[in-house]
Scaffold this motif. Structure first.
Motif, PDB file in Angstrom:
ATOM      1  N   GLY A 116       0.836  -1.212   0.000  1.00  0.00           N
ATOM      2  CA  GLY A 116       0.000   0.000   0.000  1.00  0.00           C
ATOM      3  C   GLY A 116       0.865   1.253   0.000  1.00  0.00           C
ATOM      4  O   GLY A 116       0.608   2.209  -0.745  1.00  0.00           O
ATOM      5  N   ILE A 117       1.902   1.247   0.814  1.00  0.00           N
ATOM      6  CA  ILE A 117       2.786   2.426   0.895  1.00  0.00           C
ATOM      7  C   ILE A 117       3.546   2.605  -0.428  1.00  0.00           C
ATOM      8  O   ILE A 117       3.661   3.728  -0.947  1.00  0.00           O
ATOM      9  CB  ILE A 117       3.751   2.280   2.090  1.00  0.00           C
ATOM     10  CG1 ILE A 117       2.957   2.417   3.377  1.00  0.00           C
ATOM     11  CG2 ILE A 117       4.859   3.337   2.045  1.00  0.00           C
ATOM     12  CD1 ILE A 117       3.674   1.981   4.607  1.00  0.00           C
ATOM     13  N   ILE A 118       4.016   1.498  -0.989  1.00  0.00           N
ATOM     14  CA  ILE A 118       4.765   1.577  -2.261  1.00  0.00           C
ATOM     15  C   ILE A 118       3.856   2.149  -3.360  1.00  0.00           C
ATOM     16  O   ILE A 118       4.254   3.019  -4.129  1.00  0.00           O
ATOM     17  CB  ILE A 118       5.331   0.190  -2.653  1.00  0.00           C
ATOM     18  CG1 ILE A 118       6.409  -0.221  -1.643  1.00  0.00           C
ATOM     19  CG2 ILE A 118       5.907   0.196  -4.064  1.00  0.00           C
ATOM     20  CD1 ILE A 118       6.859  -1.659  -1.735  1.00  0.00           C
ATOM     21  N   ASP A 119       2.597   1.690  -3.416  1.00  0.00           N
ATOM     22  CA  ASP A 119       1.645   2.192  -4.433  1.00  0.00           C
ATOM     23  C   ASP A 119       1.414   3.672  -4.265  1.00  0.00           C
ATOM     24  O   ASP A 119       1.406   4.435  -5.226  1.00  0.00           O
ATOM     25  CB  ASP A 119       0.285   1.487  -4.263  1.00  0.00           C
ATOM     26  CG  ASP A 119       0.288   0.168  -4.994  1.00  0.00           C
ATOM     27  OD1 ASP A 119       1.285  -0.108  -5.686  1.00  0.00           O
ATOM     28  OD2 ASP A 119      -0.695  -0.593  -4.844  1.00  0.00           O
ATOM     29  N   SER A 120       1.222   4.051  -3.027  1.00  0.00           N
ATOM     30  CA  SER A 120       0.914   5.447  -2.761  1.00  0.00           C
ATOM     31  C   SER A 120       2.102   6.343  -3.143  1.00  0.00           C
ATOM     32  O   SER A 120       1.917   7.415  -3.740  1.00  0.00           O
ATOM     33  CB  SER A 120       0.557   5.528  -1.282  1.00  0.00           C
ATOM     34  OG  SER A 120       0.392   6.790  -0.894  1.00  0.00           O
ATOM     35  N   ILE A 121       3.312   5.906  -2.845  1.00  0.00           N
ATOM     36  CA  ILE A 121       4.503   6.691  -3.213  1.00  0.00           C
ATOM     37  C   ILE A 121       4.667   6.699  -4.739  1.00  0.00           C
ATOM     38  O   ILE A 121       4.983   7.725  -5.343  1.00  0.00           O
ATOM     39  CB  ILE A 121       5.758   6.157  -2.475  1.00  0.00           C
ATOM     40  CG1 ILE A 121       5.633   6.486  -0.979  1.00  0.00           C
ATOM     41  CG2 ILE A 121       7.059   6.731  -3.059  1.00  0.00           C
ATOM     42  CD1 ILE A 121       6.782   6.068  -0.097  1.00  0.00           C
ATOM     43  N   ALA A 122       4.373   5.548  -5.369  1.00  0.00           N
ATOM     44  CA  ALA A 122       4.525   5.468  -6.837  1.00  0.00           C
ATOM     45  C   ALA A 122       3.524   6.375  -7.554  1.00  0.00           C
ATOM     46  O   ALA A 122       3.769   6.807  -8.676  1.00  0.00           O
ATOM     47  CB  ALA A 122       4.352   4.021  -7.289  1.00  0.00           C
ATOM     48  N   ASN A 123       2.402   6.667  -6.898  1.00  0.00           N
ATOM     49  CA  ASN A 123       1.423   7.580  -7.518  1.00  0.00           C
ATOM     50  C   ASN A 123       1.917   9.014  -7.553  1.00  0.00           C
ATOM     51  O   ASN A 123       1.453   9.815  -8.347  1.00  0.00           O
ATOM     52  CB  ASN A 123       0.093   7.544  -6.749  1.00  0.00           C
ATOM     53  CG  ASN A 123      -0.655   6.270  -7.062  1.00  0.00           C
ATOM     54  OD1 ASN A 123      -0.427   5.668  -8.109  1.00  0.00           O
ATOM     55  ND2 ASN A 123      -1.526   5.846  -6.152  1.00  0.00           N
ATOM     56  N   ARG A 124       2.811   9.348  -6.667  1.00  0.00           N
ATOM     57  CA  ARG A 124       3.278  10.745  -6.568  1.00  0.00           C
ATOM     58  C   ARG A 124       4.685  10.957  -7.108  1.00  0.00           C
ATOM     59  O   ARG A 124       5.050  12.079  -7.435  1.00  0.00           O
ATOM     60  CB  ARG A 124       3.265  11.190  -5.101  1.00  0.00           C
ATOM     61  CG  ARG A 124       1.890  11.322  -4.524  1.00  0.00           C
ATOM     62  CD  ARG A 124       1.958  11.851  -3.099  1.00  0.00           C
ATOM     63  NE  ARG A 124       0.634  12.088  -2.583  1.00  0.00           N
ATOM     64  CZ  ARG A 124      -0.184  11.138  -2.165  1.00  0.00           C
ATOM     65  NH1 ARG A 124       0.209   9.871  -2.204  1.00  0.00           N
ATOM     66  NH2 ARG A 124      -1.388  11.434  -1.707  1.00  0.00           N
ATOM     67  N   HIS A 125       5.470   9.894  -7.149  1.00  0.00           N
ATOM     68  CA  HIS A 125       6.884  10.036  -7.535  1.00  0.00           C
ATOM     69  C   HIS A 125       7.250   8.956  -8.543  1.00  0.00           C
ATOM     70  O   HIS A 125       6.670   7.880  -8.519  1.00  0.00           O
ATOM     71  CB  HIS A 125       7.789   9.897  -6.298  1.00  0.00           C
ATOM     72  CG  HIS A 125       7.367  10.752  -5.153  1.00  0.00           C
ATOM     73  ND1 HIS A 125       7.625  12.100  -5.104  1.00  0.00           N
ATOM     74  CD2 HIS A 125       6.659  10.469  -4.036  1.00  0.00           C
ATOM     75  CE1 HIS A 125       7.114  12.596  -3.993  1.00  0.00           C
ATOM     76  NE2 HIS A 125       6.516  11.629  -3.324  1.00  0.00           N
ATOM     77  N   THR A 126       8.244   9.268  -9.373  1.00  0.00           N
ATOM     78  CA  THR A 126       8.641   8.266 -10.368  1.00  0.00           C
ATOM     79  C   THR A 126       9.557   7.235  -9.709  1.00  0.00           C
ATOM     80  O   THR A 126      10.539   7.590  -9.053  1.00  0.00           O
ATOM     81  CB  THR A 126       9.383   8.948 -11.542  1.00  0.00           C
ATOM     82  OG1 THR A 126       8.637  10.097 -11.913  1.00  0.00           O
ATOM     83  CG2 THR A 126       9.525   8.014 -12.713  1.00  0.00           C
ATOM     84  N   SER A 127       9.206   5.968  -9.912  1.00  0.00           N
ATOM     85  CA  SER A 127      10.017   4.894  -9.325  1.00  0.00           C
ATOM     86  C   SER A 127      11.093   4.470 -10.315  1.00  0.00           C
ATOM     87  O   SER A 127      10.924   4.620 -11.529  1.00  0.00           O
ATOM     88  CB  SER A 127       9.153   3.679  -9.007  1.00  0.00           C
ATOM     89  OG  SER A 127       8.152   4.060  -8.097  1.00  0.00           O
ATOM     90  N   LEU A 128      12.155   3.898  -9.784  1.00  0.00           N
ATOM     91  CA  LEU A 128      13.256   3.471 -10.659  1.00  0.00           C
ATOM     92  C   LEU A 128      12.817   2.308 -11.550  1.00  0.00           C
ATOM     93  O   LEU A 128      13.335   2.137 -12.648  1.00  0.00           O
ATOM     94  CB  LEU A 128      14.484   3.074  -9.818  1.00  0.00           C
ATOM     95  CG  LEU A 128      15.729   2.753 -10.616  1.00  0.00           C
ATOM     96  CD1 LEU A 128      16.217   3.981 -11.389  1.00  0.00           C
ATOM     97  CD2 LEU A 128      16.850   2.243  -9.723  1.00  0.00           C
TER      98      LEU A 128
END
Ligand SMILES: Nc1ncnc2c1ncn2[C@@H]1O[C@H](COP(=O)(O)OP(=O)(O)OP(=O)(O)O)[C@@H](O)[C@H]1O
Ligand SMILES: [Mg+2]
Length: 296
Positions: A223-235
């Protein structure tokens, strides 16, 4: 053109050093890139892990560390960086006939914080405000890093936890900032705050996030990873929690092939390297950051 990557997060223990190490080995050994690592953390874990204790102690005793270099360069940009570079580091061997990787390091030492303090005192004598003194110190670090232009394909900077002037110097020098984070309750606020600071500093800064110590089947972390991926570009990958990855932070006097050094984490090293190379391809070339001091 040399690519400058700062691996940074204000938070401690999130995997900055682990990521720097894996990237360094991946890019140098598997990707055939000429890689220089600059250790900017007074804990010196990257230096000790890449050089082994004996070689690192020699560099420290002969004042050939990044802190010593910074003191020499402070106010004199024409210092020769070469004697501060420890060449051909690491404990990975290559197959007969394979190309020798270029993996070098400018090591850190436990004295780096004191060196930073000395530079602040020296700068304080000339700067009218504390902000001007910080600025001078950060630019001095950034200029040192950018002075390596053309000598390597990739310069990787392992930043310390917290945000010292040395860390800001690395960030100012970097085109790319990679933020490893552990997906826990505070990660979203922490990554959000840090990313904003980076883009306030330079809206053209390339920033990507990397979830680390990811547990299989953890709905909470997912859940946290999804939420961060919605706001920031992941590697483009998540680093799993693996004993073999933790073990790779040990230096062995007997070198070994990269796949046995990283064990079942070797596949992560390969993926990390290819995501990084893809990121470089996707990034538009941009002008080097302005590293001139404001006229005081
Ligand atoms: N994917 C992983 N799997 C297992 N252990 C890991 C993983 N990533 C990091 N670790 C372990 O977590 C600890 C912290 O990692 P590391 O030193 O890389 O973090 P750091 O952000 O550089 O810390 P610091 O802020 O102190 O510099 C180390 O013991 C490391 O071995
Ligand atoms: Mg570290």
């Amino acid at each position: 053109m040399t690519k400058y990557i700062a691996v940074s997060n204000r938070r401690g223990g999130v995997g900055k050093t682990t990521t720097t190490m894996m990237l360094a080995y991946g890019l140098a050994v598997l990707g055939y890139q000429r890689v220089l690592v600059i250790d900017l953390d007074a804990q010196a874990s990257t230096s000790i892990t890449l050089m082994g204790h004996e070689r690192w102690r020699l560099a420290r005793d002969h004042s050939k560390t990044v802190g010593d270099l910074l003191i020499e360069m402070f106010g004199d940009d024409h210092v020769d960086v070469t004697p501060f570079i420890a060449p051909q580091v690491g404990d990975v061997h290559i197959m007969p006939g394979a190309r020798r990787p270029i993996l070098d390091v400018i090591p850190s030492s436990f004295e780096l914080d004191n060196r930073e303090r000395e530079m602040l005192i020296m700068g304080g004598a000339s700067g009218p405000t504390i902000d001007a003194v910080f600025d001078k110190l950060q630019l001095s670090v950034a200029r040192l890093i950018r002075s390596l232009e053309g000598h390597y394909d990739i310069v990787l900077m392992d930043c310390p936890p917290g945000l010292s002037n040395v860390a800001w110097g690395a960030i100012r020098a970097a085109d790319h900032v990679l933020i490893p984070y552990v997906p826990d309750a505070t990660a979203e606020d922490n990554v959000g705050w840090f990313t904003r600071r980076l883009l306030d500093l330079d809206p053209a800064k390339q920033v990507r996030v990397l979830a680390n110590r990811v547990r299989p089947n953890s709905a909470f972390q997912a859940g946290i990873i999804d939420s961060i991926a919605n706001r920031h570009t992941s590697l483009g990958l998540q680093m799993p929690i693996r004993a073999a990855i933790a073990g790779a932070l040990e230096f062995r006097t007997h070198s070994q092939p990269i796949r046995s050094k990283f064990g079942d984490g070797a596949v992560v090293v390969e993926r990390l390297m290819s995501c990084m190379l893809e990121w470089f391809e996707q990034s538009t070339t941009r002008r080097a950051p302005a590293l001139e001091e404001e006229r005081l």
